[in-house]
Enzyme design. Structure first.
Site, PDB file in Angstrom:
ATOM      1  N   GLY A  11      -2.447   0.534  -4.241  1.00 16.09           N
ATOM      2  CA  GLY A  11      -3.198   1.781  -4.002  1.00 16.09           C
ATOM      3  C   GLY A  11      -3.087   2.715  -5.197  1.00 16.09           C
ATOM      4  N   ARG A  72      -5.692  -5.741  -5.498  1.00 16.06           N
ATOM      5  CA  ARG A  72      -4.672  -6.434  -4.704  1.00 16.06           C
ATOM      6  C   ARG A  72      -4.951  -7.925  -4.860  1.00 16.06           C
ATOM      7  NH1 ARG A  72      -5.063  -1.618  -1.300  1.00 16.06           N
ATOM      8  NH2 ARG A  72      -2.994  -0.707  -1.367  1.00 16.06           N
ATOM      9  N   ASP A 103       5.518  -0.223  -3.468  1.00 13.03           N
ATOM     10  CA  ASP A 103       6.584  -1.200  -3.228  1.00 13.03           C
ATOM     11  C   ASP A 103       6.105  -2.647  -3.355  1.00 13.03           C
ATOM     12  OD1 ASP A 103       5.105  -0.856  -0.942  1.00 13.03           O
ATOM     13  OD2 ASP A 103       6.795  -1.077   0.429  1.00 13.03           O
ATOM     14  N   THR A 125       2.384   6.358  -5.918  1.00 12.70           N
ATOM     15  CA  THR A 125       1.757   6.271  -4.593  1.00 12.70           C
ATOM     16  C   THR A 125       1.784   7.658  -3.956  1.00 12.70           C
ATOM     17  OG1 THR A 125       2.110   5.542  -2.306  1.00 12.70           O
ATOM     18  CG2 THR A 125       3.981   5.351  -3.748  1.00 12.70           C
ATOM     19  N   ASP A 127       2.113   8.251  -0.927  1.00 16.47           N
ATOM     20  CA  ASP A 127       2.872   8.239   0.329  1.00 16.47           C
ATOM     21  C   ASP A 127       4.318   8.730   0.208  1.00 16.47           C
ATOM     22  OD1 ASP A 127       0.711   7.235   1.728  1.00 16.47           O
ATOM     23  OD2 ASP A 127       1.244   5.152   1.341  1.00 16.47           O
ATOM     24  N   ASP A 129       6.895   6.984  -0.359  1.00 19.71           N
ATOM     25  CA  ASP A 129       7.647   6.106   0.544  1.00 19.71           C
ATOM     26  C   ASP A 129       8.521   5.098  -0.195  1.00 19.71           C
ATOM     27  OD1 ASP A 129       5.627   4.613  -0.540  1.00 19.71           O
ATOM     28  OD2 ASP A 129       4.986   3.684   1.327  1.00 19.71           O
ATOM     29  N   ARG A 171       1.004   5.543   6.693  1.00 25.14           N
ATOM     30  CA  ARG A 171       1.120   4.523   7.737  1.00 25.14           C
ATOM     31  C   ARG A 171       2.561   4.411   8.229  1.00 25.14           C
ATOM     32  NH1 ARG A 171      -2.835   1.439   4.849  1.00 25.14           N
ATOM     33  NH2 ARG A 171      -1.177   0.570   3.576  1.00 25.14           N
ATOM     34  N   ARG A 211       0.438  34.813  22.465  1.00 27.25           N
ATOM     35  CA  ARG A 211       0.679  35.966  21.575  1.00 27.25           C
ATOM     36  C   ARG A 211      -0.552  36.275  20.709  1.00 27.25           C
ATOM     37  NH1 ARG A 211       2.137  34.376  16.349  1.00 27.25           N
ATOM     38  NH2 ARG A 211       2.890  32.246  16.192  1.00 27.25           N
TER      39      ARG A 211
HETATM   40  P1  ADP Z   1       1.412  -1.170  -3.354  1.00 28.40           P
HETATM   41  O1  ADP Z   1       1.968  -1.601  -4.663  1.00 28.40           O
HETATM   42  O2  ADP Z   1       0.605   0.087  -3.458  1.00 28.40           O
HETATM   43  O3  ADP Z   1       2.477  -1.167  -2.278  1.00 28.40           O
HETATM   44  P2  ADP Z   1       0.427  -3.713  -2.280  1.00 28.40           P
HETATM   45  O4  ADP Z   1       1.519  -3.825  -1.273  1.00 28.40           O
HETATM   46  O5  ADP Z   1      -0.950  -4.059  -1.870  1.00 28.40           O
HETATM   47  O6  ADP Z   1       0.325  -2.245  -2.915  1.00 28.40           O
HETATM   48  O7  ADP Z   1       0.849  -4.634  -3.511  1.00 28.40           O
HETATM   49  C1  ADP Z   1       0.024  -4.743  -4.654  1.00 28.40           C
HETATM   50  C2  ADP Z   1       0.035  -6.159  -5.168  1.00 28.40           C
HETATM   51  O8  ADP Z   1       1.360  -6.546  -5.562  1.00 28.40           O
HETATM   52  C3  ADP Z   1      -0.364  -7.222  -4.151  1.00 28.40           C
HETATM   53  O9  ADP Z   1      -1.755  -7.355  -4.012  1.00 28.40           O
HETATM   54  C4  ADP Z   1       0.253  -8.473  -4.759  1.00 28.40           C
HETATM   55  O10 ADP Z   1      -0.569  -9.013  -5.777  1.00 28.40           O
HETATM   56  C5  ADP Z   1       1.530  -7.941  -5.388  1.00 28.40           C
HETATM   57  N1  ADP Z   1       2.654  -8.212  -4.460  1.00 28.40           N
HETATM   58  C6  ADP Z   1       2.932  -7.589  -3.290  1.00 28.40           C
HETATM   59  N2  ADP Z   1       4.006  -8.118  -2.679  1.00 28.40           N
HETATM   60  C7  ADP Z   1       4.430  -9.145  -3.476  1.00 28.40           C
HETATM   61  C8  ADP Z   1       5.488 -10.094  -3.421  1.00 28.40           C
HETATM   62  N3  ADP Z   1       6.369 -10.139  -2.393  1.00 28.40           N
HETATM   63  N4  ADP Z   1       5.601 -10.983  -4.434  1.00 28.40           N
HETATM   64  C9  ADP Z   1       4.737 -10.969  -5.470  1.00 28.40           C
HETATM   65  N5  ADP Z   1       3.725 -10.103  -5.591  1.00 28.40           N
HETATM   66  C10 ADP Z   1       3.563  -9.200  -4.626  1.00 28.40           C
END
Ligand code: ADP
Length: 319
Positions: A11, A72, A103, A125, A127, A129, A171, A211
């Site tokens: 994101g 993504r 994350d 991000t 968020d 988070d 979320r 009030r």
């Molecule tokens: P954000 O980084 O905002 O949390 P996502 O969770 O969609 O967004 O993660 C972004 C991209 O990072 C994913 O589309 C994927 O390509 C990669 N990614 C996420 N989790 C993993 C993982 N466990 N191992 C390898 N690549 C990952």
């Protein structure tokens, strides 16, 4: 370290551009070449990579979104996908990578590091988070977007004596709703980390009316449920007019605030320092106004502790 890469993933968040600029300029300051990887990990696997010069990152510090675009990718979660990415980097002689994202993106960065390619995560991000940092890049801007909207909603709510239920992003994390609730003076704030007693929400609105208050603002983080549902419930319980506003993706855009620009500049520069020191698999953050770094996995596996003192404050100030 002679050549590094930088990408944005997941994101988008306001201030990512300021972070790209900081990474690029800090590296060039140390005579390190910088390569921009477009479209996140997808672009990494596809080889959408271009060299960045000083001027490539000019005129972007004030812009929302990300100049390098984001994406993504499911393929990148596989060993083959990660190996493909490393091959593209090695082909150009790139020796280290800065990943700006959330994350999920950090988990990808850790995987590359485990496969022998050093990566540093920069938290971007809205968020807020990510454990290991008090603030993420983009949170402050999103917060300001929310309170500007709530201030405007309050004008019309007062004119028509209505209760407004405003849905904000979040979320799993209620930070945006919580901080917005405190800074915009909402009557109630509903966050995923706390179960709210519906009777208490109604009581607060009632007390306000008694009030002579002509408006009520209820902030709902999206992870708690739909603002429409809450609005209907309040309407039934109180026999009063309610309205709903879902702020949606407006919260992701806009020119970053001074706080986000400064944070992005500090964290982006620190990421380059770590690569120069030969480190990988680390994330940078800010804690007690000090720039820090942590092992990515240790941080992601630790349970995030929400700032519940803010929750208490929001309750106390909206009696
Ligand atoms: P954000 O980084 O905002 O949390 P996502 O969770 O969609 O967004 O993660 C972004 C991209 O990072 C994913 O589309 C994927 O390509 C990669 N990614 C996420 N989790 C993993 C993982 N466990 N191992 C390898 N690549 C990952």
């Amino acid at each position: 370290m002679k050549k590094i890469g930088v990408l944005t993933s997941g994101g988008d968040a306001p201030g990512m551009n300021a972070a790209i600029r900081a990474v690029t300029r800090k590296a060039l300051y140390h005579n390190i070449e910088v390569y921009g990887i477009y479209y996140g990990y997808q672009g990494l696997m596809d080889g959408s990579i271009k060299k960045l010069e000083l001027g490539s990152v000019g005129d972007i510090i004030q812009r929302g979104g990300t100049k390098l675009y984001s994406s993504r990718s499911e393929e990148f979660k596989t060993d083959e996908g990660q190996q493909k990415g490393i091959e593209q980097l090695k082909k150009l002689g790139i020796e280290g990578l800065v990943v700006i994202g959330g994350d999920g993106s950090f988990r990808g960065a850790k995987k590359l590091t485990e496969k022998g390619f050093p990566c540093i995560g920069v938290p971007g991000t809205i968020d807020n988070d990510i454990p290991g940092t008090d603030f993420t890049i983009g949170f402050d801007t999103a917060l300001n977007t929310v309170i500007e909207a709530v201030d405007k909603i309050r004008d019309t709510a007062t004119s028509h004596e209505r209760t407004y239920v405003v849905e904000v992003m979040g979320r799993d994390a209620g930070d945006l709703a919580l901080w917005a609730g405190v800074s915009a003076g909402a009557e109630s704030v509903l966050i995923p980390e706390k179960t709210e007693d519906f009777d208490d929400i109604v009581e607060r609105i009632k007390r306000g009316h008694e009030r002579g208050k002509r408006h009520s603002i209820i902030l709902v983080a999206e992870g708690v449920g739909s603002a429409v549902e809450y609005s209907e419930k309040i309407k039934k319980a109180m026999n009063m007019e309610t309205r709903v506003t879902v702020l949606g993706h407006t919260q992701r855009g806009g020119s970053p605030t001074a706080n986000d620009r400064v944070l992005a500049s500090r964290l982006g520069a620190k990421a380059v320092d770590l690569l120069i020191e030969g480190k990988g698999g680390r994330m940078v953050g800010i804690q007690n106004n000090q720039v820090v770094d942590h092992d990515i996995l240790e941080v992601l596996d630790a349970k995030r502790v929400p700032e519940l003192s803010m929750y208490q404050l929001s309750k106390e100030l909206s009696i």
